[in-house]
Structures are given as C-alpha cells and as structure tokens.
Design a protein around this motif. Structure first.
Motif, PDB file in Angstrom:
ATOM      1  N   ALA A   9      85.033  13.173  30.853  1.00  0.00           N
ATOM      2  CA  ALA A   9      85.819  11.946  30.729  1.00  0.00           C
ATOM      3  C   ALA A   9      85.058  10.852  29.988  1.00  0.00           C
ATOM      4  CB  ALA A   9      86.223  11.444  32.117  1.00  0.00           C
ATOM      5  N   SER A  10      83.800  11.096  29.694  1.00  0.00           N
ATOM      6  CA  SER A  10      82.991  10.116  28.977  1.00  0.00           C
ATOM      7  C   SER A  10      82.780  10.607  27.546  1.00  0.00           C
ATOM      8  CB  SER A  10      81.647   9.936  29.703  1.00  0.00           C
ATOM      9  OG  SER A  10      80.988  11.175  29.835  1.00  0.00           O
ATOM     10  N   GLY A  11      81.963   9.908  26.802  1.00  0.00           N
ATOM     11  CA  GLY A  11      81.692  10.305  25.428  1.00  0.00           C
ATOM     12  C   GLY A  11      80.951  11.631  25.351  1.00  0.00           C
ATOM     13  N   ALA A  12      80.946  12.196  24.169  1.00  0.00           N
ATOM     14  CA  ALA A  12      80.302  13.489  23.951  1.00  0.00           C
ATOM     15  C   ALA A  12      78.795  13.377  24.132  1.00  0.00           C
ATOM     16  CB  ALA A  12      80.621  13.993  22.551  1.00  0.00           C
ATOM     17  N   PRO A  13      78.190  14.394  24.738  1.00  0.00           N
ATOM     18  CA  PRO A  13      76.739  14.381  24.888  1.00  0.00           C
ATOM     19  C   PRO A  13      76.058  14.513  23.520  1.00  0.00           C
ATOM     20  CG  PRO A  13      77.745  16.174  26.166  1.00  0.00           C
ATOM     21  CD  PRO A  13      78.813  15.540  25.361  1.00  0.00           C
ATOM     22  N   PRO A  14      74.827  14.081  23.415  1.00  0.00           N
ATOM     23  CA  PRO A  14      73.987  13.554  24.468  1.00  0.00           C
ATOM     24  C   PRO A  14      74.304  12.089  24.758  1.00  0.00           C
ATOM     25  CG  PRO A  14      72.741  13.572  22.439  1.00  0.00           C
ATOM     26  CD  PRO A  14      74.097  14.185  22.136  1.00  0.00           C
ATOM     27  N   ALA A  15      74.131  11.730  26.004  1.00  0.00           N
ATOM     28  CA  ALA A  15      74.336  10.360  26.464  1.00  0.00           C
ATOM     29  C   ALA A  15      73.496  10.172  27.717  1.00  0.00           C
ATOM     30  CB  ALA A  15      75.816  10.119  26.776  1.00  0.00           C
ATOM     31  N   ALA A  16      73.333   8.939  28.139  1.00  0.00           N
ATOM     32  CA  ALA A  16      72.574   8.693  29.364  1.00  0.00           C
ATOM     33  C   ALA A  16      73.292   9.298  30.561  1.00  0.00           C
ATOM     34  CB  ALA A  16      72.359   7.196  29.564  1.00  0.00           C
ATOM     35  N   HIS A  81      79.153  12.111  38.160  1.00  0.00           N
ATOM     36  CA  HIS A  81      78.436  11.262  37.210  1.00  0.00           C
ATOM     37  C   HIS A  81      77.026  11.842  37.119  1.00  0.00           C
ATOM     38  CE1 HIS A  81      81.341   7.717  37.390  1.00  0.00           C
ATOM     39  NE2 HIS A  81      81.839   8.642  38.191  1.00  0.00           N
ATOM     40  N   LEU A  82      76.763  12.561  36.041  1.00  0.00           N
ATOM     41  CA  LEU A  82      75.512  13.288  35.927  1.00  0.00           C
ATOM     42  C   LEU A  82      74.753  12.873  34.685  1.00  0.00           C
ATOM     43  CD1 LEU A  82      76.308  16.347  34.054  1.00  0.00           C
ATOM     44  CD2 LEU A  82      77.958  15.933  35.854  1.00  0.00           C
ATOM     45  N   VAL A  89      75.514  19.242  30.782  1.00  0.00           N
ATOM     46  CA  VAL A  89      76.975  19.100  30.791  1.00  0.00           C
ATOM     47  C   VAL A  89      77.627  20.468  30.599  1.00  0.00           C
ATOM     48  CG1 VAL A  89      78.969  18.101  29.596  1.00  0.00           C
ATOM     49  CG2 VAL A  89      76.960  16.679  30.078  1.00  0.00           C
ATOM     50  N   ALA A  90      77.114  21.250  29.673  1.00  0.00           N
ATOM     51  CA  ALA A  90      77.662  22.598  29.445  1.00  0.00           C
ATOM     52  C   ALA A  90      77.498  23.466  30.686  1.00  0.00           C
ATOM     53  CB  ALA A  90      76.984  23.242  28.249  1.00  0.00           C
ATOM     54  N   ALA A  91      76.360  23.367  31.372  1.00  0.00           N
ATOM     55  CA  ALA A  91      76.123  24.172  32.577  1.00  0.00           C
ATOM     56  C   ALA A  91      77.080  23.788  33.699  1.00  0.00           C
ATOM     57  CB  ALA A  91      74.675  24.024  33.037  1.00  0.00           C
ATOM     58  N   VAL A  92      77.324  22.498  33.882  1.00  0.00           N
ATOM     59  CA  VAL A  92      78.244  22.057  34.935  1.00  0.00           C
ATOM     60  C   VAL A  92      79.674  22.473  34.590  1.00  0.00           C
ATOM     61  CG1 VAL A  92      79.218  20.048  36.127  1.00  0.00           C
ATOM     62  CG2 VAL A  92      76.748  20.195  35.742  1.00  0.00           C
TER      63      VAL A  92
END
Length: 126
Positions: A9-16, A81-82, A89-92
């Motif tokens: 639901a947030s921006g594409a990784p990488p991100a904080a 929120h990870l 992100v891919a693993a989750v």
C-alpha cells in the motif's frame, strides 16, 4: 466465500518503511500466522514477523488488526508496517501468498471492495 487479498500500500521499495494491507475474511488468520497473535484492535503493536512454514524470522515490524465492518473496505483488515527493502517486502508477500485463501490483489481491488461494501458513495464523490 470471498478470498482474502493483500498488496503493498506504500511506494515501491526500496524505502524506509513498507506498508502491506490485507483485507477479507482471512486477514486475522494471516496476521496470527505471521505474528503468532492478533494485536489489540486498532492499536499498533511491535511484532516479530515469521514465516509460518519454517519459523524463519522475517522482520520486526508494526502490526495493526482492524476488524470490520468499520474499515476502508468494510471487511476485516490488517496492516504490516515493515522495513522497506526489496528482498524483505518480496519475502513477506511470498509468505502471504503461500497462506491458504490469500492472494495478491488486482489493480483497484481494494477500492472495488470498498464500493461493494458501501464504504464509498459515488454521490458524495461528485
């Protein structure tokens, strides 16, 4: 029975931080599978996210349990929120996709469910 969906639901990784939303009848079960328990409703809680298949630690994250119908989609929802690294992100997402009854959401599917459940009124949007 309606399937349970999830998506970033947030921006594409990488991100904080990355936020993954889960919506549908299996949202609570998915949260329990990854966190070991449901947090108190509508209260963020620090949890250990683990892969239920092997117990591998995925991340320490914030989890929210949002029981329906008072949610954006009108269904039970959960948020994770990870940390926002690509691999995490891919693993989750892969772990969620391996759970029975869960699948990745299609484009606009959260909004479609919100409309179907009366959470969006087109008359108010005009």
């Amino acid at each position: 029975m309606m399937t349970t969906i999830f998506a970033l639901a947030s921006g594409a990784p990488p991100a904080a931080i990355a936020v993954i939303r889960i919506s549908g009848p299996g949202a609570g079960g998915a949260l329990e599978a990854l966190c070991g328990r449901l947090p108190a409703p509508r209260r963020a809680q620090v949890v250990r996210l683990v892969d239920p298949a092997d117990g591998q630690l995925l991340d320490r994250a914030l989890a929210l349990w949002l029981p329906g119908p008072g949610t954006a989609t009108g269904e039970d929802c959960a948020e994770l929120h990870l940390h926002g690294g690509r691999a995490l992100v891919a693993a989750v997402e892969r772990t969620l996709g391996d759970l029975p009854g869960l699948r990745h959401a299609g484009p606009g599917e959260f909004t479609r469910r919100a409309f179907a459940n009366g959470r969006i009124d087109l008359a108010e949007a005009e």
